[in-house]
Design a protein around this motif. Structure first.
Motif, short mmCIF file in Angstrom:
data_model
loop_
_atom_site.label_atom_id
_atom_site.label_comp_id
_atom_site.label_asym_id
_atom_site.label_seq_id
_atom_site.Cartn_x
_atom_site.Cartn_y
_atom_site.Cartn_z
N SER A 57 0.83 -1.20 0.00
CA SER A 57 0.00 0.00 0.00
C SER A 57 0.86 1.26 0.00
N GLN A 61 0.88 4.01 -3.00
CA GLN A 61 0.50 5.39 -2.70
C GLN A 61 1.63 6.36 -3.00
N GLU A 62 2.86 5.88 -2.90
CA GLU A 62 4.00 6.72 -3.26
C GLU A 62 3.95 7.07 -4.75
N ARG A 65 1.43 9.83 -5.26
CA ARG A 65 1.85 11.15 -4.75
C ARG A 65 2.83 11.85 -5.69
N CYS A 89 -2.58 1.48 -10.23
CA CYS A 89 -2.30 1.70 -8.80
C CYS A 89 -3.60 1.82 -8.01
N LEU A 93 -4.67 -0.71 -5.15
CA LEU A 93 -4.83 -0.18 -3.80
C LEU A 93 -6.19 -0.58 -3.24
N SER A 97 -6.51 -2.81 0.06
CA SER A 97 -7.31 -2.29 1.17
C SER A 97 -8.36 -3.31 1.60
N GLU A 105 -12.03 2.55 2.56
CA GLU A 105 -10.85 3.01 1.82
C GLU A 105 -10.86 2.43 0.41
N TRP A 109 -10.76 4.35 -3.36
CA TRP A 109 -9.81 4.06 -4.44
C TRP A 109 -10.55 3.69 -5.73
#
Length: 208
Positions: A57, A61-62, A65, A89, A93, A97, A105, A109
């Motif tokens: 995860s 998430q990186e 970002r 992604c 994700l 999740s 969550e 996504w």
């Protein structure tokens, strides 16, 4: 991707450099940005395969970002590769999740995924089933209807939609959906007849 070309005019060199800067991030070409984010995405998948869900995860998430994904990726066909990485992604994700029991969550996504690319029937279906499990029935209805807009004969979607329509109380739509399910998927005929009978009973009770 950006390709460099030889030119005798410094002004054109400047234009090419500006284009590279615009399409990539931090001086990267678009090709290098895709390669870097693709490698980080693969790292997330590898961690997932090792059952390191938190690590997976974090890696995924990186990717999201990264500044190169913050722009509107629909404005230029050359962003198709970045858009696809972002979409994958988001889908993964959501799955990670759910494997951690984080259904709310996962719903977020999946919502981001269909907002980015609404052409995948399976993602709409996953959004619908997740929303249904969270009792977000109107969200589930919208998701299943969007999925059926892409693939009208999708049996599982019809079955789930009939359940949601019954739970919402839209009995007329539920009966129509159940009839569609029976016609599209003969194996589901008993289920379709059951839902239709329940819905028609509900209609009769409401009218009475």
């Amino acid at each position: 991707m950006v390709r460099f070309r030889a030119t005798a005019e410094g002004e054109e060199d400047g234009d090419d450099a500006a284009e590279v800067q615009e399409l990539g991030q931090g001086g990267e070409t678009l090709e290098l940005t895709e390669a870097r984010l693709g490698a980080l995405y693969q790292k997330g998948l590898q961690l997932d395969s090792q059952r390191d869900l938190q690590g997976a995860s974090a890696a995924l998430q990186e990717v999201l970002r990264d500044g190169s994904l913050a722009r509107d990726l629909h404005t230029d066909a050359r962003f198709a590769g970045l858009r696809h990485i972002k979409y994958l992604c988001l889908k993964n994700l959501a799955r990670v999740s759910q494997e951690q029991g984080l259904e709310e969550e996962a719903l977020r996504w999946l919502g981001d995924a269909v907002a980015l690319d609404g052409t995948d029937v399976t993602t709409w279906y996953r959004l619908g089933t997740t929303a249904q499990g969270l009792h977000r029935l109107h969200v589930a209805r919208c998701a299943f209807e969007r999925a059926l807009g892409l693939r009208p004969r999708h049996g599982p979607c019809l079955e789930r939609l009939s359940e949601v329509l019954y739970a919402i109380g839209d009995m007329a739509a539920c009966v129509a959906c159940a009839e569609r399910l029976g016609a599209v998927c003969p194996r589901s005929m008993p289920r379709a007849m059951l839902v239709k009978g329940m819905a028609m009973g509900g209609e009769a009770t409401a009218e009475g």
